[in-house]
Design a protein around this motif. Sequence first.
Motif, short mmCIF file in Angstrom:
data_model
loop_
_atom_site.label_atom_id
_atom_site.label_comp_id
_atom_site.label_asym_id
_atom_site.label_seq_id
_atom_site.Cartn_x
_atom_site.Cartn_y
_atom_site.Cartn_z
N PHE A 182 68.03 38.75 36.07
CA PHE A 182 68.69 37.43 36.18
C PHE A 182 68.00 36.63 37.29
CE2 PHE A 182 72.27 34.94 38.07
CZ PHE A 182 72.83 34.35 36.95
N SER B 152 67.68 45.38 36.35
CA SER B 152 68.94 44.68 36.53
C SER B 152 69.47 44.07 35.22
CB SER B 152 68.78 43.63 37.63
OG SER B 152 70.03 43.28 38.11
N GLN B 153 69.60 42.74 35.10
CA GLN B 153 70.05 42.19 33.82
C GLN B 153 69.05 42.53 32.71
OE1 GLN B 153 72.23 38.41 33.43
NE2 GLN B 153 70.51 37.68 32.21
N MET C 56 77.46 46.32 35.03
CA MET C 56 78.83 45.86 35.34
C MET C 56 79.09 44.45 34.84
SD MET C 56 76.69 44.82 37.57
CE MET C 56 76.32 43.36 38.51
N LEU D 179 79.26 36.72 39.46
CA LEU D 179 78.50 35.97 40.46
C LEU D 179 79.25 35.83 41.78
CD1 LEU D 179 77.21 33.19 38.05
CD2 LEU D 179 75.74 34.75 39.31
N TRP E 121 73.60 32.20 42.39
CA TRP E 121 73.43 32.29 43.85
C TRP E 121 72.29 31.44 44.38
CZ3 TRP E 121 74.16 37.26 41.39
CH2 TRP E 121 73.01 37.73 40.76
N TYR F 138 77.62 31.84 28.94
CA TYR F 138 77.10 33.10 29.49
C TYR F 138 78.26 34.10 29.61
CZ TYR F 138 75.09 36.54 32.64
OH TYR F 138 74.69 37.72 33.20
N HIS G 202 68.26 46.03 46.06
CA HIS G 202 68.18 45.70 44.63
C HIS G 202 66.74 45.60 44.11
CE1 HIS G 202 69.83 44.46 40.88
NE2 HIS G 202 69.34 43.23 40.92
#
Length: 252
Positions: free
Chosen positions: A33, A105-106, A133, A144, A160, A169, A225
């Motif tokens: 993302f 991640s995404q 998640m 977010l 962010w 979304y 991350h």
Amino acid sequence: MYIDCDGTKLNAYLDMPKENIEKCPLCIIIHGFTGHSEERHIVAVQKALNEIGVATLRADMYGHGKSDGKFEDHTLFKWLTNILAVIDYAKKLDFVTDIYMAGHSQGGLSVLLAAAMERDIVKAIMLLSPAVMIPEIARTGELLGLKFDPENIPDEMEAWDGRKLNGNYVRVAQTIKIEDFVEKYQKPVLIVHGDQDEAVPYEYSVKLSKQYKNCKFVTIPGDNHCYDHRLELVTEAVKEFILSGYESRQHL
Ligand code: FER
């Protein structure tokens, strides 16, 4: 280089192993993302795979990097459709022996979903700090880091980095049940996650690793991350996972 997805141009990079070999496996790599294919951790995984004789196909997803589409209009369904188009493209490459997928991640979540659909095609997957998640927090109204009423989804949210994100979304993310996809993919899975991840809680990967039938889990101690501290542990895990697959097949 661009891959066409129903008229949407997806910017992509095909990188071959250094040795001049006729045929080799290919790994599709998907960013996260707000991310793109030229991020440090994505390039590191690409290079590590090229070093061990695996070609890579990195693709920018809808509304990200140099691909078509607006960031605010991206959804997981659009990313999934993009990945199916990337797999179709990979299937047509003459040199490809096996297809692997990796995602951060995404991108890891999207690869998890696509792998279940393409379980006959995709030999193994590597999920790097997968954002599994997202569907759950979209349903509880905590996406977010913003709180909202999950039954009255706002038209627009703010990511962010200040960019807008369409409420669609959230509508899409709410529909996804991870377990249905996890159950369907029974081939080898590698999960890598830093235990100090500030964006995607490490515990989600601990749980996910137990749900997969055939999963190797590697913790990156003290890392965040995007693996700012121990990226070499991520690339080592990736190489080890792929090479151990070759060895086990040789014994068959
Ligand atoms: C969120 C937490 C993490 C979220 C997305 C992510 C859209 C994804 C992070 C990434 O892909 O790096 O609440 O909401």
